[in-house]
Design an enzyme around this catalytic site. Structure first.
Site, PDB file in Angstrom:
ATOM      1  N   SER A 129       0.855  -1.190   0.000  1.00  0.00           N
ATOM      2  CA  SER A 129       0.000   0.000   0.000  1.00  0.00           C
ATOM      3  C   SER A 129       0.885   1.232   0.000  1.00  0.00           C
ATOM      4  O   SER A 129       2.035   1.182   0.454  1.00  0.00           O
ATOM      5  CB  SER A 129      -0.882   0.012   1.256  1.00  0.00           C
ATOM      6  OG  SER A 129      -1.520   1.261   1.445  1.00  0.00           O
ATOM      7  N   TYR A 164      -2.478  -1.272  10.161  1.00  0.00           N
ATOM      8  CA  TYR A 164      -2.337  -1.289   8.699  1.00  0.00           C
ATOM      9  C   TYR A 164      -1.052  -0.593   8.286  1.00  0.00           C
ATOM     10  O   TYR A 164      -0.266  -1.119   7.491  1.00  0.00           O
ATOM     11  CB  TYR A 164      -3.543  -0.596   8.072  1.00  0.00           C
ATOM     12  CG  TYR A 164      -3.608  -0.707   6.568  1.00  0.00           C
ATOM     13  CD1 TYR A 164      -4.052  -1.868   5.965  1.00  0.00           C
ATOM     14  CD2 TYR A 164      -3.241   0.360   5.748  1.00  0.00           C
ATOM     15  CE1 TYR A 164      -4.130  -1.981   4.578  1.00  0.00           C
ATOM     16  CE2 TYR A 164      -3.313   0.263   4.372  1.00  0.00           C
ATOM     17  CZ  TYR A 164      -3.760  -0.911   3.790  1.00  0.00           C
ATOM     18  OH  TYR A 164      -3.823  -1.007   2.429  1.00  0.00           O
ATOM     19  N   LYS A 169       2.054  -2.695   6.598  1.00  0.00           N
ATOM     20  CA  LYS A 169       2.330  -2.417   5.184  1.00  0.00           C
ATOM     21  C   LYS A 169       3.757  -1.885   4.996  1.00  0.00           C
ATOM     22  O   LYS A 169       4.391  -2.150   3.971  1.00  0.00           O
ATOM     23  CB  LYS A 169       1.292  -1.459   4.609  1.00  0.00           C
ATOM     24  CG  LYS A 169      -0.093  -2.074   4.459  1.00  0.00           C
ATOM     25  CD  LYS A 169      -0.075  -3.307   3.565  1.00  0.00           C
ATOM     26  CE  LYS A 169      -1.474  -3.870   3.329  1.00  0.00           C
ATOM     27  NZ  LYS A 169      -1.476  -5.033   2.417  1.00  0.00           N
TER      28      LYS A 169
END
Length: 257
Positions: free
Chosen positions: A136, A149, A153
């Site tokens: 991401s 997250y 990532k």
């Protein structure tokens, strides 16, 4: 890499970017596409549409990843391209429970490592192969509102870099996909204002860019072109970048209140 006549495995292949990849790779003439997902019904629907194969796989389980790879290699053939695409997102920061952090680690990071642990020796022994890991833009920048997250990532991007540095000269090709907002089921449970500043892109458009990047064997795939400038700004002046992100977060909070 030319995708024609290749055997390709895609985790998270039941929906979103994974499903869009399966359809586009089939259109490019791939020999066989394997849609791997814990949602077997969804994976089977995509596989039926493109003449592929569906295998139920929970990428948080090392034994599922091993079974996926060994089944494909024994029953279908050597894997040319393995796409570690499955991922999860949630909101929250330091208050998020340890069990949730562990699940994020298993799916967003360890799944890439487990696949590479099995495939890298096989690929190098036969002269090469390709790993495409979906991360991401948050892995290069940050994800406002989601510490799990953002952290995982970053780790996914770092692992892809390590693979490319360590094994690139031996014939292993590595790409890491770092989009911002993509119109997939993943963003349904988050505040889209945090990902929509530069526009929410369709999964199909993301895959168009992926196919071009795979053809060029390019490491970093940035569907949102603005991200490269953000990364430059972050590297040039981290203090200014943090201040700007703090202002952006405050603005989002004001809009939400």
């Amino acid at each position: 890499m030319d995708l024609k006549d290749k055997i390709i495995v895609i985790t998270g292949g039941a929906s979103g970017i994974g499903a869009a990849m399966a359809r586009r790779f089939a259109a490019e003439g791939a020999k066989k596409i394997i849609c791997a997902d814990r949602d077997l019904v969804g994976a089977q629907a995509v596989a039926d549409e493109i003449g592929g194969v569906a295998i139920k796989t929970d990428v948080s389980l090392a034994e599922d990843i091993r079974n996926l790879i060994e089944t494909v290699e024994s029953d279908i053939g050597p894997i040319d391209l393995f796409v570690s695409n499955a991922g999860i997102i949630t909101s929250g920061g330091v208050e998020v429970d340890d069990a949730v952090w562990q699940n994020f680690w298993e799916i967003n990071v360890l799944s890439h490592i487990q696949a590479a642990r099995i495939l890298v020796p096989k690929m190098l022994a036969r002269g090469g192969g390709y790993l495409l890991n979906t991360a991401s833009a948050a892995g290069l920048l940050a994800q406002i509102g989601s510490a799990p997250y953002s952290v995982t990532k970053h780790a996914a991007v770092s692992f892809a870099e390590w693979l490319a540095i360590t094994h690139g000269a031996e014939g292993l090709k590595v790409s890491v996909l770092c989009p911002q907002g993509v119109d997939t089921p993943m963003i349904a449970g988050v505040d889209t204002a945090t990902v929509a500043k530069d526009g929410i892109m369709s999964a199909e458009r993301v895959v168009d860019i992926c196919v071009e990047a795979i053809g060029d064997e390019r490491f970093l795939i940035l569907p949102h072109s603005e991200v490269s400038e953000y990364v430059r700004q972050k590297g040039a002046d981290p203090e200014r970048w943090i201040s700007g992100m703090q202002r952006w977060q405050a603005m989002l909070a004001d809009q939400a209140s």
